[in-house]
Design an enzyme around this catalytic site. Structure first.
Site, PDB file in Angstrom:
ATOM      1  N   ARG A  46      16.270  -2.006   3.690  1.00  0.00           N
ATOM      2  CA  ARG A  46      15.725  -3.112   4.491  1.00  0.00           C
ATOM      3  C   ARG A  46      15.750  -4.427   3.705  1.00  0.00           C
ATOM      4  O   ARG A  46      15.402  -4.475   2.538  1.00  0.00           O
ATOM      5  CB  ARG A  46      14.278  -2.793   4.900  1.00  0.00           C
ATOM      6  N   ARG A  68       3.900   4.699  -0.164  1.00  0.00           N
ATOM      7  CA  ARG A  68       3.521   4.332   1.208  1.00  0.00           C
ATOM      8  C   ARG A  68       3.676   5.529   2.142  1.00  0.00           C
ATOM      9  O   ARG A  68       2.906   5.719   3.070  1.00  0.00           O
ATOM     10  CB  ARG A  68       4.408   3.181   1.714  1.00  0.00           C
TER      11      ARG A  68
HETATM   12  P1  AMP Z   1       3.190  -3.179   7.149  1.00  0.00           P
HETATM   13  O1  AMP Z   1       3.846  -4.495   7.274  1.00  0.00           O
HETATM   14  O2  AMP Z   1       2.532  -2.701   8.420  1.00  0.00           O
HETATM   15  O3  AMP Z   1       4.070  -2.118   6.525  1.00  0.00           O
HETATM   16  O4  AMP Z   1       1.970  -3.379   6.110  1.00  0.00           O
HETATM   17  C1  AMP Z   1       2.193  -3.791   4.783  1.00  0.00           C
HETATM   18  C2  AMP Z   1       0.933  -3.545   3.960  1.00  0.00           C
HETATM   19  O5  AMP Z   1      -0.150  -4.300   4.494  1.00  0.00           O
HETATM   20  C3  AMP Z   1       0.441  -2.094   3.930  1.00  0.00           C
HETATM   21  O6  AMP Z   1       1.103  -1.298   2.976  1.00  0.00           O
HETATM   22  C4  AMP Z   1      -1.031  -2.328   3.558  1.00  0.00           C
HETATM   23  O7  AMP Z   1      -1.162  -2.648   2.178  1.00  0.00           O
HETATM   24  C5  AMP Z   1      -1.385  -3.585   4.355  1.00  0.00           C
HETATM   25  N1  AMP Z   1      -1.887  -3.239   5.709  1.00  0.00           N
HETATM   26  C6  AMP Z   1      -1.299  -3.542   6.901  1.00  0.00           C
HETATM   27  N2  AMP Z   1      -2.030  -3.068   7.928  1.00  0.00           N
HETATM   28  C7  AMP Z   1      -3.106  -2.455   7.373  1.00  0.00           C
HETATM   29  C8  AMP Z   1      -4.222  -1.750   7.907  1.00  0.00           C
HETATM   30  N3  AMP Z   1      -4.377  -1.559   9.230  1.00  0.00           N
HETATM   31  N4  AMP Z   1      -5.124  -1.248   7.021  1.00  0.00           N
HETATM   32  C9  AMP Z   1      -5.000  -1.426   5.695  1.00  0.00           C
HETATM   33  N5  AMP Z   1      -3.962  -2.058   5.117  1.00  0.00           N
HETATM   34  C10 AMP Z   1      -3.018  -2.579   5.945  1.00  0.00           C
END
Ligand code: AMP
Length: 204
Positions: free
Chosen positions: A122, A162
């Site tokens: 990505r 992750r």
């Molecule tokens: P994403 O873009 O959804 O992959 O999110 C990137 C990062 O943001 C994640 O690995 C978390 O560190 C943080 N994050 C996003 N959404 C949440 C959530 N609902 N709860 C906790 N951390 C979040």
């Protein structure tokens, strides 16, 4: 319609959300994007969150939920919305359940091998945040002209972490929403257009 998308990181939630926005005319709200906007704006919350995000660790539910509630107060959500990246734990799902009545949860089911390949390939645009895969897009520029880069949390060691966080903390949401009777499963193995068509069939 109030919709939640769940699926492993890299399962294509963001891409599907973008297509659903156009088809359903409701906004997609990604908590990851909300955090990245705070980082860009240089807020204290953003800077603290960045340290965790770069390692693939979840940010505090309190902070995320406050941010989300603020976003949900905006006018464009009055006919519904698509949540991408929230909830990510059973605690968050329970908080959300007390706050709004969801219509549907779409679970995007993709094999782990495919996901790892998608995440490590990505590339994200510095300018508009759009994402591309190196398999399909060999150019180092976004269609908007912005430069493409590898998100810190798309580096292989962070991707593995992750995925563990997803398996341990987020995957239990599948049963949570199944028990509520609002879960539908979309197989997201194929190309984005086919996944979108399948999702639209389920939404009818
Ligand atoms: P994403 O873009 O959804 O992959 O999110 C990137 C990062 O943001 C994640 O690995 C978390 O560190 C943080 N994050 C996003 N959404 C949440 C959530 N609902 N709860 C906790 N951390 C979040």
């Amino acid at each position: 319609m109030k919709l939640v998308l769940i699926g492993a990181p890299g399962s294509g939630k963001g891409t599907l959300a973008g297509k659903l926005v156009k088809a359903l005319n409701i906004p997609a709200i990604s908590t990851g994007d909300l955090l990245r906007e705070s980082i860009k704006a240089g807020t204290e919350i953003g800077l603290e969150a960045k340290k965790l995000m770069d390692k693939g660790i979840l940010v505090s539910t309190e902070i995320i939920f406050e941010m989300l509630k603020e976003r949900l107060k905006k006018d464009d959500t009055k006919n519904g919305y698509i949540l991408d990246g929230f909830p990510r734990t059973i605690d968050q799902a329970q908080l959300l359940d007390d706050y709004v009545k969801l219509d549907l949860c779409l679970y995007l089911n993709v094999d782990k091998d495919k996901i790892v390949q998608r995440l490590t390939g990505r590339r994200t645009c510095k300018n508009c945040g759009a994402s591309y895969n190196t398999e399909l897009h060999s150019n180092d520029k976004c269609d908007c002209g912005g430069e493409l880069f590898i998100r810190e949390d798309d580096k292989p060691e962070v991707v593995a972490h992750r995925f563990d966080v997803y398996s341990n903390q987020t995957a239990p949401l599948i049963d949570f929403y199944k028990n509520k009777g609002i879960l539908k499963v979309v197989m997201g193995q194929e190309n984005p257009e086919d996944t979108f068509k399948k999702a639209m069939e389920l939404l009818k």
